[in-house]
Design an enzyme around this catalytic site. Structure first.
Site, PDB file in Angstrom:
ATOM      1  N   CYS A  35       0.737  -1.277   0.016  1.00 34.05           N
ATOM      2  CA  CYS A  35       0.141  -0.057  -0.036  1.00 34.05           C
ATOM      3  C   CYS A  35       0.756   1.013  -0.223  1.00 34.05           C
ATOM      4  O   CYS A  35       0.345   2.399  -0.456  1.00 34.05           O
ATOM      5  CB  CYS A  35      -0.755  -0.122   1.199  1.00 34.05           C
ATOM      6  SG  CYS A  35      -2.023  -1.348   1.274  1.00 34.05           S
ATOM      7  N   HIS A  92      -3.340   7.234   3.016  1.00 37.07           N
ATOM      8  CA  HIS A  92      -3.756   6.011   2.558  1.00 37.07           C
ATOM      9  C   HIS A  92      -4.821   5.443   3.246  1.00 37.07           C
ATOM     10  O   HIS A  92      -5.149   5.701   4.411  1.00 37.07           O
ATOM     11  CB  HIS A  92      -2.535   4.764   2.926  1.00 37.07           C
ATOM     12  CG  HIS A  92      -3.082   3.546   2.598  1.00 37.07           C
ATOM     13  ND1 HIS A  92      -3.800   3.156   1.588  1.00 37.07           N
ATOM     14  CD2 HIS A  92      -3.065   2.198   3.565  1.00 37.07           C
ATOM     15  CE1 HIS A  92      -4.119   1.974   1.508  1.00 37.07           C
ATOM     16  NE2 HIS A  92      -3.600   1.386   2.769  1.00 37.07           N
ATOM     17  N   ASN A 145     -10.318   0.325   0.694  1.00 31.67           N
ATOM     18  CA  ASN A 145      -8.870   0.369   0.519  1.00 31.67           C
ATOM     19  C   ASN A 145      -8.443  -0.328  -0.683  1.00 31.67           C
ATOM     20  O   ASN A 145      -8.368  -1.455  -0.965  1.00 31.67           O
ATOM     21  CB  ASN A 145      -8.284  -0.765   1.752  1.00 31.67           C
ATOM     22  CG  ASN A 145      -6.893  -0.520   1.852  1.00 31.67           C
ATOM     23  OD1 ASN A 145      -6.016  -0.216   0.755  1.00 31.67           O
ATOM     24  ND2 ASN A 145      -6.192  -1.040   2.705  1.00 31.67           N
TER      25      ASN A 145
HETATM   26  O1  UT7 Z   1      -3.462  -1.322   3.568  1.00 31.69           O
HETATM   27  C1  UT7 Z   1      -3.136  -2.150   5.076  1.00 31.69           C
HETATM   28  C2  UT7 Z   1      -4.225  -3.124   4.853  1.00 31.69           C
HETATM   29  N1  UT7 Z   1      -4.725  -3.419   6.127  1.00 31.69           N
HETATM   30  C3  UT7 Z   1      -5.353  -2.785   7.189  1.00 31.69           C
HETATM   31  O2  UT7 Z   1      -5.547  -1.990   6.780  1.00 31.69           O
HETATM   32  C4  UT7 Z   1      -6.015  -3.548   8.152  1.00 31.69           C
HETATM   33  C5  UT7 Z   1      -5.867  -2.775   9.477  1.00 31.69           C
HETATM   34  N2  UT7 Z   1      -6.910  -3.465  10.414  1.00 31.69           N
HETATM   35  C6  UT7 Z   1      -7.732  -2.975  10.428  1.00 31.69           C
HETATM   36  O3  UT7 Z   1      -8.352  -2.240   9.689  1.00 31.69           O
HETATM   37  C7  UT7 Z   1      -9.015  -3.615  11.421  1.00 31.69           C
HETATM   38  O4  UT7 Z   1      -8.034  -4.769  12.202  1.00 31.69           O
HETATM   39  C8  UT7 Z   1     -10.212  -4.656  10.787  1.00 31.69           C
HETATM   40  C9  UT7 Z   1     -10.875  -3.811  10.244  1.00 31.69           C
HETATM   41  C10 UT7 Z   1      -9.555  -5.556   9.729  1.00 31.69           C
HETATM   42  C11 UT7 Z   1     -10.801  -5.485  11.901  1.00 31.69           C
HETATM   43  O5  UT7 Z   1     -11.229  -4.594  12.910  1.00 31.69           O
HETATM   44  P1  UT7 Z   1     -11.168  -4.828  14.424  1.00 31.69           P
HETATM   45  O6  UT7 Z   1     -11.752  -3.906  15.261  1.00 31.69           O
HETATM   46  O7  UT7 Z   1      -9.574  -5.024  14.579  1.00 31.69           O
HETATM   47  O8  UT7 Z   1     -11.766  -6.095  14.784  1.00 31.69           O
HETATM   48  P2  UT7 Z   1     -11.137  -7.519  15.137  1.00 31.69           P
HETATM   49  O9  UT7 Z   1     -10.225  -8.392  14.262  1.00 31.69           O
HETATM   50  O10 UT7 Z   1     -10.474  -7.327  16.513  1.00 31.69           O
HETATM   51  O11 UT7 Z   1     -12.243  -8.593  15.321  1.00 31.69           O
HETATM   52  C12 UT7 Z   1     -13.474  -8.230  16.226  1.00 31.69           C
HETATM   53  C13 UT7 Z   1     -14.809  -8.905  15.892  1.00 31.69           C
HETATM   54  C14 UT7 Z   1     -14.290 -10.542  15.908  1.00 31.69           C
HETATM   55  O12 UT7 Z   1     -15.189 -11.173  16.244  1.00 31.69           O
HETATM   56  P3  UT7 Z   1     -15.013 -12.065  17.867  1.00 31.69           P
HETATM   57  O13 UT7 Z   1     -13.688 -12.885  17.753  1.00 31.69           O
HETATM   58  O14 UT7 Z   1     -14.872 -10.905  18.618  1.00 31.69           O
HETATM   59  O15 UT7 Z   1     -16.330 -12.733  18.073  1.00 31.69           O
HETATM   60  C15 UT7 Z   1     -14.188 -10.862  14.436  1.00 31.69           C
HETATM   61  O16 UT7 Z   1     -14.214 -12.280  14.111  1.00 31.69           O
HETATM   62  O17 UT7 Z   1     -15.156  -8.825  14.633  1.00 31.69           O
HETATM   63  C16 UT7 Z   1     -15.325  -9.878  14.050  1.00 31.69           C
HETATM   64  N3  UT7 Z   1     -15.220  -9.576  12.723  1.00 31.69           N
HETATM   65  C17 UT7 Z   1     -16.371  -9.224  11.831  1.00 31.69           C
HETATM   66  N4  UT7 Z   1     -17.740  -9.156  12.216  1.00 31.69           N
HETATM   67  C18 UT7 Z   1     -18.578  -8.729  11.167  1.00 31.69           C
HETATM   68  C19 UT7 Z   1     -14.353  -9.445  11.614  1.00 31.69           C
HETATM   69  N5  UT7 Z   1     -14.685  -9.163  10.532  1.00 31.69           N
HETATM   70  C20 UT7 Z   1     -15.941  -8.767  10.404  1.00 31.69           C
HETATM   71  C21 UT7 Z   1     -16.998  -8.575   9.651  1.00 31.69           C
HETATM   72  N6  UT7 Z   1     -18.241  -8.366   9.992  1.00 31.69           N
HETATM   73  N7  UT7 Z   1     -16.703  -8.090   8.296  1.00 31.69           N
END
Ligand code: UT7
Length: 359
Positions: A115, A255, A285
């Site tokens: 990215c 970004h 993204n």
């Molecule tokens: O360009 C660089 C590319 N990458 C990035 O920029 C990614 C950077 N990271 C992020 O943007 C965030 O970490 C995410 C958006 C990917 C995830 O958000 P988060 O607040 O860090 O969520 P998490 O991974 O801690 O997950 C929290 C919960 C989990 O459920 P449990 O285990 O608490 O029951 C996930 O399974 O949210 C769940 N979850 C979802 N729920 C509904 C993960 N994806 C989804 C979804 N819809 N799409």
């Protein structure tokens, strides 16, 4: 030799027509519009249609940028393409773009830093211009990530979109363009954002496909923590390297990965969100394409103007980070062409006075 700077004199973007909303994901995954908007800021993204490829999207964005710059493809001296999703692993997509544009046999290369690719490519173009070897460089950031995500992985597939952005960077003797940059990488975090198969380490075998190793894998939490750790610091360092303060920055064009990450970077650099351009809600993204697409829209909407000092700030696979402080200046005649005209004028004056003295 007078110093040479690279002014951004043209910009263009291409986004596919196909809009994929959060509601479209709700139909096939255990997710919700509410979760996606709250956790990322994304409402919709664009996905390339069947048959649409990276080289074509890049060429469309490049043509628009050349049009604004008032240049022909044959005026280019260099093409740099930042992408992790080229048409093929080889040949380099940069050569395909050079050919499609009809840019003569100009030097072209592809740069892969995830990215952060566009900011790395812009800093690289600036070096070529500063050295005197290039007058007009085309810098492209482009991705079709929708072809590399696992549609059953709700934590990654909702994030990414496809698109292309391009800028024309032109030599000038006025201090502008990339005033400073801060580039960094930390390969110890490689596994947090990785597409395992398709390279030399894991060829695409039946076994790799069964394990779904042809898809992007991300440890979102780790990438999130990394981003909030490095972005504010990188931004502050780049601003200081340019001899400026946060108050001198007119607009941050970050970004577009996650609105919460963007807010954190702005907070750390002590810049209000009014000075930050955000369009993640429309495109998700788009990796290396996100900053040039956002730049185009900021200019189109009058949020960025000629004369402004901008900060491009990014992070991504590698893990890497990259910030550039960029001043947009009024366009002048390119420095090398003016020099040619002055040397002709000098020759003419010398020659006519020697003619007069011999009369
Ligand atoms: O360009 C660089 C590319 N990458 C990035 O920029 C990614 C950077 N990271 C992020 O943007 C965030 O970490 C995410 C958006 C990917 C995830 O958000 P988060 O607040 O860090 O969520 P998490 O991974 O801690 O997950 C929290 C919960 C989990 O459920 P449990 O285990 O608490 O029951 C996930 O399974 O949210 C769940 N979850 C979802 N729920 C509904 C993960 N994806 C989804 C979804 N819809 N799409």
């Amino acid at each position: 030799m007078a110093e040479r700077y690279g002014n951004i004199v043209g910009w263009g973007k291409y986004v596919p027509d196909r809009v994929v909303t959060n509601a479209d994901f709700e139909k096939r995954l255990d997710t919700s519009d509410e979760w996606i908007v709250a956790r990322t800021g994304i409402r919709e993204r664009r996905h390339a249609s069947e048959g649409e490829v990276t080289s074509q999207m890049s060429t469309a964005a490049a043509r628009e940028a050349l049009g604004i710059a008032g240049l022909r493809p044959s005026d280019l001296d260099l093409i740099i393409v930042a992408t992790s999703t080229p048409d093929y692993l080889t040949p380099p997509v940069s050569s395909q773009i050079q050919h499609l544009l009809g840019a003569g046999h100009v030097g072209a290369f592809t740069l892969v830093t995830g990215c952060t690719g566009f900011v790395y490519a812009l800093a690289t173009a600036q070096q070529f211009i500063a050295s005197g070897s290039v007058t007009n460089a085309l810098v492209i950031g482009v991705e079709i990530i929708s072809r590399f995500v696992d549609w059953e992985d709700r934590a990654t597939c909702i994030l990414f979109g496809d698109g292309a952005g391009a800028v024309v960077v032109q030599a000038t003797d006025e201090p502008c363009g990339v005033l400073s940059f801060d580039l960094g990488s930390d390969g110890s975090g490689a596994e947090h954002l990785i597409l395992p198969a398709g390279g030399a380490a894991i060829p695409v075998t039946h076994e790799a496909l069964v394990k779904k190793q042809q898809y992007l894998r991300m440890n979102g939490n780790e990438v999130f923590k990394f981003a909030t750790r490095v972005l504010g610091k990188s931004l502050r360092q780049a601003i200081a390297k340019a001899g400026l303060t946060a108050d001198d920055i007119d607009l941050i064009v970050p970004h577009q990965a996650n609105v919460r990450i963007i807010e954190s970077a702005a907070r750390q650099a002590k810049l209000p969100m009014e000075k930050v351009f955000v369009n993640i809600h429309k495109y998700g993204n788009t990796s290396a394409a996100s900053i040039p697409i956002a730049l185009c829209e900021a200019l189109e909407e009058g949020r960025a103007r000629v004369g402004d000092t901008l900060a491009f700030v990014s992070f991504g696979a590698g893990l890497t980070w990259a910030t550039a402080i960029v001043k947009l200046a009024e366009r002048k005649q390119p420095v090398s062409r003016r020099k040619r005209w002055f040397s002709f004028l000098g020759w003419f004056i010398r020659d006519s006075s020697s003619l007069r003295s011999s009369e």
